[in-house]
Write a protein that holds these residues in place. Structure first.
Motif, mmCIF file in Angstrom:
data_model
loop_
_atom_site.group_PDB
_atom_site.id
_atom_site.type_symbol
_atom_site.label_atom_id
_atom_site.label_comp_id
_atom_site.label_asym_id
_atom_site.label_seq_id
_atom_site.Cartn_x
_atom_site.Cartn_y
_atom_site.Cartn_z
ATOM 1 N N CYS A 186 74.188 7.973 -81.089
ATOM 2 C CA CYS A 186 73.833 7.505 -82.415
ATOM 3 C C CYS A 186 75.018 7.767 -83.305
ATOM 4 O O CYS A 186 75.254 7.145 -84.314
ATOM 5 C CB CYS A 186 72.680 8.595 -82.750
ATOM 6 S SG CYS A 186 73.261 10.205 -82.401
ATOM 7 N N CYS A 190 76.580 4.873 -85.955
ATOM 8 C CA CYS A 190 76.548 5.002 -87.559
ATOM 9 C C CYS A 190 77.510 4.492 -88.241
ATOM 10 O O CYS A 190 78.774 5.197 -87.748
ATOM 11 C CB CYS A 190 76.103 6.593 -87.868
ATOM 12 S SG CYS A 190 75.877 6.872 -89.481
ATOM 13 N N ILE A 203 71.202 14.649 -88.370
ATOM 14 C CA ILE A 203 71.612 13.611 -89.570
ATOM 15 C C ILE A 203 71.707 14.190 -90.893
ATOM 16 O O ILE A 203 70.751 14.852 -91.215
ATOM 17 C CB ILE A 203 70.532 12.392 -89.606
ATOM 18 C CG1 ILE A 203 70.489 11.802 -88.055
ATOM 19 C CG2 ILE A 203 70.846 11.236 -90.696
ATOM 20 C CD1 ILE A 203 69.516 10.771 -87.998
ATOM 21 N N CYS A 208 72.695 9.137 -95.354
ATOM 22 C CA CYS A 208 71.979 8.244 -94.292
ATOM 23 C C CYS A 208 71.356 7.017 -95.012
ATOM 24 O O CYS A 208 70.728 7.400 -96.169
ATOM 25 C CB CYS A 208 70.931 9.017 -93.517
ATOM 26 S SG CYS A 208 69.913 7.698 -92.570
ATOM 27 N N ASN A 213 70.511 2.164 -87.171
ATOM 28 C CA ASN A 213 71.085 1.881 -85.946
ATOM 29 C C ASN A 213 71.027 3.026 -84.952
ATOM 30 O O ASN A 213 70.981 2.742 -83.797
ATOM 31 C CB ASN A 213 72.552 1.779 -86.614
ATOM 32 C CG ASN A 213 73.058 0.720 -87.176
ATOM 33 O OD1 ASN A 213 72.217 -0.402 -87.200
ATOM 34 N ND2 ASN A 213 74.467 0.412 -86.961
ATOM 35 N N CYS A 214 70.899 4.301 -85.316
ATOM 36 C CA CYS A 214 70.788 5.252 -84.697
ATOM 37 C C CYS A 214 69.519 5.288 -83.650
ATOM 38 O O CYS A 214 69.475 5.572 -82.553
ATOM 39 C CB CYS A 214 70.912 6.846 -85.254
ATOM 40 S SG CYS A 214 69.704 6.861 -86.650
#
Length: 229
Positions: A186, A190, A203, A208, A213-214
């Motif tokens: 992840c 990121c 996170i 964020c 994507n993660c």
């Protein structure tokens, strides 16, 4: 980044944008939007005005909800030879919530206390069908972006607040610590520097973008995506 905790902070963010897009339910299963602005605030909410002969008035009365958003940046987006955008630092702001119409007595009382309501009094005299609404319960977000990292070493700062009894849903995706295997996939995926390594990764919601994507690369299915059952 602007302060973004109180109703005044929300109003100040919109003031620096100027006129914004306001959307309402149209009563036919759809939505309509138009350019408008908040002209005042106090501890009871954010204030806007329209006229009884407009669809905006009917939609506010019947739907009872409104959402507003806008963007402020010091320079326009530039496009390179590959038709890719380069955004200058700026921010977007939005607020969503419940509205009600004020009586004339309420408008007069507020005008006696605050010069912010002078414009409403002026408009009501000039345009007698003018009516004032207050967004009295809602939640708001400030999305401060610096995608090219001109002023800091990460792209985003997000802040959320609520008023009138509304609750805030925190920004950002999250990682289930019981499922995380701490592989680091992840963090590699990121681009917003929002992942914090550890025995279980986590996170930073304020950084964020909820880009996914993660979520896309996690081999353990540990990333919790919003809106995903």
């Amino acid at each position: 980044m602007l302060e973004f905790k109180t109703i005044e902070d929300v109003c100040n963010a919109f003031d620096q944008v100027g006129c914004c897009s306001f959307a309402t339910l149209d009563g036919k299963g759809g939505v309509e939007s138009r350019i408008a602005h908040f002209f005042a605030w106090d501890e009871e909410g954010l204030y806007l005005r329209t006229m009884t002969v407009k669809p905006f008035y009917r939609q506010l009365k019947e739907g009872g909800v409104v959402t507003a958003c806008g963007e402020r940046t010091d320079a326009p987006c530039q496009w390179d030879d590959d038709n890719l955008p380069h955004f200058q630092p700026g921010y977007m702001v939005r607020v969503t919530g419940d509205v009600r119409e004020l009586s004339q007595a309420e408008v007069d009382a507020k005008a006696a206390e605050s010069p912010l309501f002078n414009v409403a009094v002026y408009d009501i005299k000039k345009y007698p069908e003018t009516r004032v609404f207050v967004l009295h319960r809602g939640h708001a977000e400030l999305y401060d972006y610096d995608f090219n990292m001109v002023h800091r070493d990460h792209k985003l700062l997000r802040a959320r607040t609520a008023f009138g009894g509304a609750e805030v849903e925190q920004a950002g995706l999250s990682i289930d610590p019981d499922l995380c295997i701490a592989c680091g996939s992840c963090a590699e995926a990121c681009t917003h520097k929002a992942i914090v390594p550890g025995d279980a990764y986590s996170i930073l919601g304020e950084r964020c973008d909820e880009c996914g994507n993660c979520y896309h690369v996690c081999p353990a299915g540990a990333v919790i995506g919003k809106g995903i059952a």
